[in-house]
Design a protein around this motif. Structure first.
Motif, PDB file in Angstrom:
ATOM      1  N   ASP A 135     -11.334 -29.647 -24.063  1.00 52.34           N
ATOM      2  CA  ASP A 135     -11.432 -30.974 -23.456  1.00 52.34           C
ATOM      3  C   ASP A 135     -10.155 -31.326 -22.698  1.00 52.34           C
ATOM      4  N   ALA A 136      -8.997 -30.861 -23.183  1.00 57.89           N
ATOM      5  CA  ALA A 136      -7.750 -31.134 -22.463  1.00 57.89           C
ATOM      6  C   ALA A 136      -7.684 -30.374 -21.143  1.00 57.89           C
ATOM      7  N   GLU A 137      -8.437 -29.275 -21.017  1.00 57.35           N
ATOM      8  CA  GLU A 137      -8.468 -28.549 -19.737  1.00 57.35           C
ATOM      9  C   GLU A 137      -9.060 -29.405 -18.630  1.00 57.35           C
ATOM     10  N   LEU A 138      -9.871 -30.384 -19.016  1.00 62.28           N
ATOM     11  CA  LEU A 138     -10.481 -31.240 -18.010  1.00 62.28           C
ATOM     12  C   LEU A 138      -9.489 -32.233 -17.414  1.00 62.28           C
ATOM     13  N   ASP A 139      -8.228 -32.178 -17.847  1.00 67.25           N
ATOM     14  CA  ASP A 139      -7.170 -32.914 -17.149  1.00 67.25           C
ATOM     15  C   ASP A 139      -6.794 -32.232 -15.835  1.00 67.25           C
ATOM     16  N   GLU A 140      -7.149 -30.962 -15.693  1.00 67.50           N
ATOM     17  CA  GLU A 140      -6.738 -30.187 -14.514  1.00 67.50           C
ATOM     18  C   GLU A 140      -7.529 -30.615 -13.278  1.00 67.50           C
ATOM     19  N   GLY A 141      -6.801 -30.963 -12.222  1.00 71.18           N
ATOM     20  CA  GLY A 141      -7.449 -31.429 -11.000  1.00 71.18           C
ATOM     21  C   GLY A 141      -8.338 -30.403 -10.346  1.00 71.18           C
ATOM     22  N   ASN A 142      -7.991 -29.103 -10.482  1.00 68.92           N
ATOM     23  CA  ASN A 142      -8.794 -28.087  -9.802  1.00 68.92           C
ATOM     24  C   ASN A 142     -10.225 -28.037 -10.346  1.00 68.92           C
ATOM     25  N   VAL A 143     -10.419 -28.470 -11.606  1.00 70.19           N
ATOM     26  CA  VAL A 143     -11.766 -28.493 -12.177  1.00 70.19           C
ATOM     27  C   VAL A 143     -12.650 -29.453 -11.399  1.00 70.19           C
ATOM     28  N   PHE A 144     -12.102 -30.609 -11.045  1.00 67.93           N
ATOM     29  CA  PHE A 144     -12.905 -31.618 -10.355  1.00 67.93           C
ATOM     30  C   PHE A 144     -13.054 -31.295  -8.867  1.00 67.93           C
ATOM     31  N   GLU A 145     -12.069 -30.624  -8.292  1.00 66.25           N
ATOM     32  CA  GLU A 145     -12.239 -30.104  -6.932  1.00 66.25           C
ATOM     33  C   GLU A 145     -13.412 -29.123  -6.891  1.00 66.25           C
ATOM     34  N   ALA A 146     -13.475 -28.269  -7.910  1.00 64.32           N
ATOM     35  CA  ALA A 146     -14.559 -27.290  -7.968  1.00 64.32           C
ATOM     36  C   ALA A 146     -15.908 -27.970  -8.190  1.00 64.32           C
ATOM     37  N   LEU A 147     -15.931 -29.005  -9.033  1.00 67.63           N
ATOM     38  CA  LEU A 147     -17.191 -29.723  -9.278  1.00 67.63           C
ATOM     39  C   LEU A 147     -17.779 -30.261  -7.981  1.00 67.63           C
ATOM     40  N   LEU A 148     -16.927 -30.854  -7.151  1.00 67.77           N
ATOM     41  CA  LEU A 148     -17.402 -31.418  -5.891  1.00 67.77           C
ATOM     42  C   LEU A 148     -17.906 -30.321  -4.961  1.00 67.77           C
ATOM     43  N   GLU A 149     -17.186 -29.202  -4.930  1.00 66.55           N
ATOM     44  CA  GLU A 149     -17.620 -28.083  -4.085  1.00 66.55           C
ATOM     45  C   GLU A 149     -18.936 -27.518  -4.594  1.00 66.55           C
ATOM     46  N   GLY A 150     -19.089 -27.485  -5.904  1.00 67.14           N
ATOM     47  CA  GLY A 150     -20.340 -27.010  -6.471  1.00 67.14           C
ATOM     48  C   GLY A 150     -21.513 -27.891  -6.096  1.00 67.14           C
ATOM     49  N   TRP A 151     -21.283 -29.201  -6.056  1.00 69.17           N
ATOM     50  CA  TRP A 151     -22.347 -30.121  -5.632  1.00 69.17           C
ATOM     51  C   TRP A 151     -22.734 -29.837  -4.184  1.00 69.17           C
ATOM     52  N   LYS A 152     -21.755 -29.616  -3.326  1.00 70.13           N
ATOM     53  CA  LYS A 152     -22.054 -29.337  -1.918  1.00 70.13           C
ATOM     54  C   LYS A 152     -22.914 -28.085  -1.773  1.00 70.13           C
ATOM     55  N   HIS A 153     -22.624 -27.082  -2.606  1.00 68.76           N
ATOM     56  CA  HIS A 153     -23.317 -25.793  -2.474  1.00 68.76           C
ATOM     57  C   HIS A 153     -24.480 -25.645  -3.442  1.00 68.76           C
ATOM     58  N   GLU A 154     -24.892 -26.748  -4.070  1.00 61.94           N
ATOM     59  CA  GLU A 154     -26.034 -26.707  -4.983  1.00 61.94           C
ATOM     60  C   GLU A 154     -25.882 -25.608  -6.030  1.00 61.94           C
ATOM     61  N   VAL A 155     -24.744 -25.616  -6.690  1.00 62.81           N
ATOM     62  CA  VAL A 155     -24.452 -24.566  -7.661  1.00 62.81           C
ATOM     63  C   VAL A 155     -25.529 -24.526  -8.745  1.00 62.81           C
ATOM     64  N   ARG A 156     -25.829 -23.326  -9.204  1.00 65.38           N
ATOM     65  CA  ARG A 156     -26.883 -23.111 -10.187  1.00 65.38           C
ATOM     66  C   ARG A 156     -26.380 -22.201 -11.298  1.00 65.38           C
ATOM     67  N   ASN A 157     -27.170 -22.096 -12.352  1.00 67.41           N
ATOM     68  CA  ASN A 157     -26.923 -21.123 -13.421  1.00 67.41           C
ATOM     69  C   ASN A 157     -25.506 -21.222 -13.982  1.00 67.41           C
TER      70      ASN A 157
END
Length: 819
Positions: free
Chosen positions: A182-204
């Motif tokens: 849960d403390a890893e979710l302090d890392e900004g790169n995780v949320f940058e990746a989440l947004l990119e995943g939404w753009k690319h309709e990430v699956r699986n």
């Protein structure tokens, strides 16, 4: 603990079925799973204890970290590896859970006792799971928190790309799973990746969050649960919360259970952790103090002994095998899912719940108590089934039929692709950046296996890094076709970009961490998915530093890609200091697994790109080539530092010797004579100034030489490797740079010049003991014309001539004042 409400999943009709739900495990299998979880916890605990207390020479080197963090994930990882996972699934294991991972692989027969006994020792099981250093089939290296998490998202995108392009054969799609602290979710790169995943309709993609509400230094803030849930759901993820185990759920159904549940939901995280550490008697006192004599709930508490009450209050969803399996097995679609699993850090150990347990280690006495509780005999600590109630044959048979264990090796290979000859563009005046774009455009026009397997990507600088012509011909990747509106509406535009599943460019937002994680994922495609891709990523050179952690991570995993960084240096004059790079040549030299080049001319670039497309596909043994003492057979990734400065191109046909010199790092643009007094060594865009300076210096100094350096990185690496070889008995080992500089007289001086930090070439004087003056850039640039900046920072012709005069004996150089 956090009060929460249930969040129903988005209807499955909006997603694609992935695979049918498996049959729930039988009662017997659940009992075996519980036994195996206990064994995994024991092995992981013993591994850490053995490393810190029993191995000779470890006094003063006590390293905790794993002991409590590992225990949090014993049930989750046992449920995954012993029931849920299929061979096609890939897992990024939380860094501190490496002992649990190694213990599980040991039970599968994929890890050796010798390596476990040498945990954290030289060539033993690694502290953090490592693709390149561990022997038990690690899918993704982890260690720099947050990066392994985001890597799974881009691995899913790479898997979709491979399947969309028809390269997967009959291999099914797997789930890309991250075990997340849960403390890893302090890392900004995780949320940058989440947004990119939404753009690319990430699956699986599954992220399983170990919600133990503790970080390295304490207990996390209240209410994070709601924030996490809101973020994931906003990005299109399903959120599954596992808060209560089966014991708690059963207790809630008893008379008084509702009051107990309400108390649990409103208890602050820090209080819950402290009570967990204190145990059953503390639980009883606190519950009775808070709830008082309320009849039903008091009776519920009274019916349980202190040990039973402690077991009830710590029976969170993340520690309950049955609850975990039910939640995992319920997912039958390919939408991304975040599992928020409530856990106790250090569960099952005396350290459980204490806020200082991150670096805590169990004492020998505590370890002996755990041994007794686990039923493990002294001297039998490594026996796979020691202390378990089920017969060894039954347990071995269960492990043999686990789905994850089926299907053989999970690391794939794919043959190397032939590299066609690459010709430089014929333009008489051109920059290396433009030359790169034209060479890639020629590849796009042609039909070759290589051109079909290249996948390009860039953080919103596709056009300004000269990828536009490639994208025009090869298109952008997307799950569904999307026409270019400007083209459809007949609006003139230089770029006709259409999205389709067959496109070969992945468009990214402005986040360099995402760029390097994407390059890492696509650059492992041959190993993860059995389809070789050749990723090419472009960005502005100074912004390498923004994503340096992810670049290092990609190289540590031995991902293979080509990085094109342009424009670079103060040569990007009008842009000012924020866009002018200084330290990047040193990054290129220091970064393991990355060969760095900075050519001045496009014919050099063509030679180097041809080499790079082959080099990123190599995976041979690591013996050094006696020509340059570089381990080229092993391959690696490549970094090109290019420029927007157009240079007049030499009219020449490169000889094979010149091509070898370009690849090895340097060649003579003007060969020195036998009585050479000055050599100018230049790398990159300032070559015209060096050429002009040499012409002036040669009028007053004898036999002046001009060394064109294409890779300070490879020159330096070859030099140090040859020295190491000589120290090990290879007396004749000589590097490329030593052969180049050996004929120079001892009195010869060297002037090195680069639009970057002067230390990049400052070591050349040490090769053969020559005086050296290193010219370069050490301070932030500013806006201005090229001539103004070169003069100010000492890179112009006059500065080179002045440096030559300072280090070479003789009369003053007559043209110094003129320039």
């Amino acid at each position: 603990m956090d009060r929460h409400t249930s969040h129903p999943p988005t209807p499955s009709a909006l997603s694609t079925p992935l695979r049918p739900r498996p049959a729930p495990p039988s009662a017997g299998d659940l009992a075996i799973l519980a036994e195996l979880e206990r064994k995994v916890l024991w092995l992981a605990s013993w591994m850490i204890h053995n490393a810190n207390h029993l191995r000779p020479g470890t006094d003063g080197l006590k390293v905790g970290g794993h002991q409590a963090s590992s225990a949090s994930l014993a049930a989750i990882m046992s449920a995954l590896y012993f029931h849920v996972l299929r061979p096609e699934d890939r897992v990024a294991v939380k860094p501190h859970a490496s002992p649990i991972f190694h213990a599980i692989q040991y039970l599968f027969g994929r890890q050796t006792r010798e390596r476990l006994e040498n945990f954290r020792g030289f060539k033993g099981a690694q502290s953090y799971p490592s693709r390149t250093k561990d022997a038990d089939d690690v899918d993704f290296s982890t260690g720099s928190v947050g990066l392994g998490v985001a890597q799974t998202l881009f691995a899913s995108l790479a898997q979709d790309y491979v399947h969309a392009h028809g390269l997967a054969g009959d291999r099914p799609k797997g789930r890309m799973i991250a075990l997340v602290g849960d403390a890893e979710l302090d890392e900004g790169n995780v949320f940058e990746a989440l947004l990119e995943g939404w753009k690319h309709e990430v699956r699986n993609t599954w992220w399983i969050i170990d919600y133990n509400r503790q970080s390295l230094d304490g207990v996390v803030r209240e209410g994070l649960y709601e924030r996490f849930t809101g973020i994931f759901e906003a990005m299109g993820w399903q959120v599954v919360v596992l808060k209560y185990g089966t014991l708690q759920q059963a207790a809630f159904a008893e008379p008084g259970g509702a009051a107990l549940k309400s108390w649990i939901d409103t208890c602050p995280n820090a209080e819950y952790s402290a009570l967990t550490f204190q145990g059953g008697a503390a639980w009883r006192k606190r519950l009775m103090d808070d709830l008082g004599d309320q009849g039903e709930v008091s009776a519920l508490i009274a019916r349980r002994s202190d040990a039973e009450l402690s077991a009830l209050m710590t029976n969170l969803g993340g520690h309950d095998i049955a609850a975990l399996i039910a939640a995992f097995d319920a997912i039958d679609h390919d939408r991304p899912v975040a599992f928020l699993c409530y856990t106790v850090k250090g569960f099952g150990l005396p350290l459980a719940g204490h806020k200082d347990n991150h670096a805590g280690l169990m004492t020998p006495a505590q370890m002996e108590a755990l041994r007794a509780a686990m039923g493990v005999g002294e001297g039998r600590e490594w026996e796979p089934f020691e202390g378990l109630k089920r017969p060894a044959g039954e347990l071995a048979a269960f492990l043999a039929r686990v789905p994850f264990a089926q299907g053989g090796p999970r690391r794939f290979t794919d043959p190397a692709l032939a590299v066609p000859a690459l010709a430089p563009p014929p333009n008489p005046v051109i920059s290396t950046q433009a030359g790169f774009g034209l060479i890639l455009q020629d590849l796009a026009k042609g039909e070759s296996q290589l051109s079909d397997r290249i996948v390009t990507t860039s953080p919103d600088v596709t056009v300004s890094t000269n990828l536009g012509p490639w994208v025009n011909r090869r298109g952008l990747f997307a799950h569904a076709a999307l026409a270019d509106v400007f083209k459809r509406e007949r609006i003139p535009s230089t770029f006709a970009w259409e999205f389709s599943p067959k496109g070969q460019h992945v468009e990214l937002g402005i986040a360099e961490m995402n760029l390097f994680l994407a390059l890492s994922a696509f650059g492992l495609s041959h190993s993860l998915f059995g389809a070789r891709l050749v990723p090419v990523g472009t960005l502005y050179d100074p912004f390498i530093c923004r994503g340096l952690d992810a670049l290092n991570y990609a190289c540590y995993q031995d991902a293979r890609f080509i990085l094109v960084a342009t424009p670079s240096g103060i040569t990007l004059a009008p842009e000012g200091g924020a866009h002018q790079s200084i330290s990047t040549p040193l990054i290129g030299m220091a970064q393991d697994g990355l060969a760095a080049f900075e050519p001045a001319f496009v014919d050099e670039l063509a030679v180097l790109m041809e080499f790079a497309f082959d080099y990123v596909q190599r995976d041979g043994e690591g013996a050094g080539d006696e020509r340059n003492w570089l381990r080229d057979e092993t391959g690696g990734s490549v970094y090109f530092r290019l420029s927007t400065r157009p240079l007049e191109q030499p009219k020449r046909v490169l000889s094979e010797a010149q091509k070898r010199g370009i690849v090895d790092g340097a060649y003579w643009l003007r060969e020195p004579g036998p009585n050479c007094e000055v050599v100018v060594a230049v790398q990159g865009a300032v070559t015209p100034e060096a050429i002009a300076a040499v012409a002036l210096i040669a009028q007053d100094r004898r036999d002046v030489g001009l060394l064109a350096v294409t890779s300070a990185d490879r020159l330096n690496a070859g030099w140090t490797a040859a020295a190491r070889a000589r120290e090990r008995g290879f007396a004749g080992a000589t590097s490329h740079v030593e052969r180049l500089l050996e004929p120079l007289p001892r009195h010869c001086g060297i002037v090195s010049v680069i639009d970057g930090h002067p230390a990049t070439l400052g070591w050349l004087g040490a090769v053969a003991g020559h005086r050296l003056r290193a010219l370069g850039v050490e301070h932030f640039g500013q806006t201005g014309t090229l001539s103004d900046l070169y003069a100010h920072y000492g890179l112009d012709t006059a500065a080179i001539v002045a440096a030559a005069q300072a280090i070479s004996p003789g009369r003053p150089l007559r043209h110094l004042k003129a320039v």
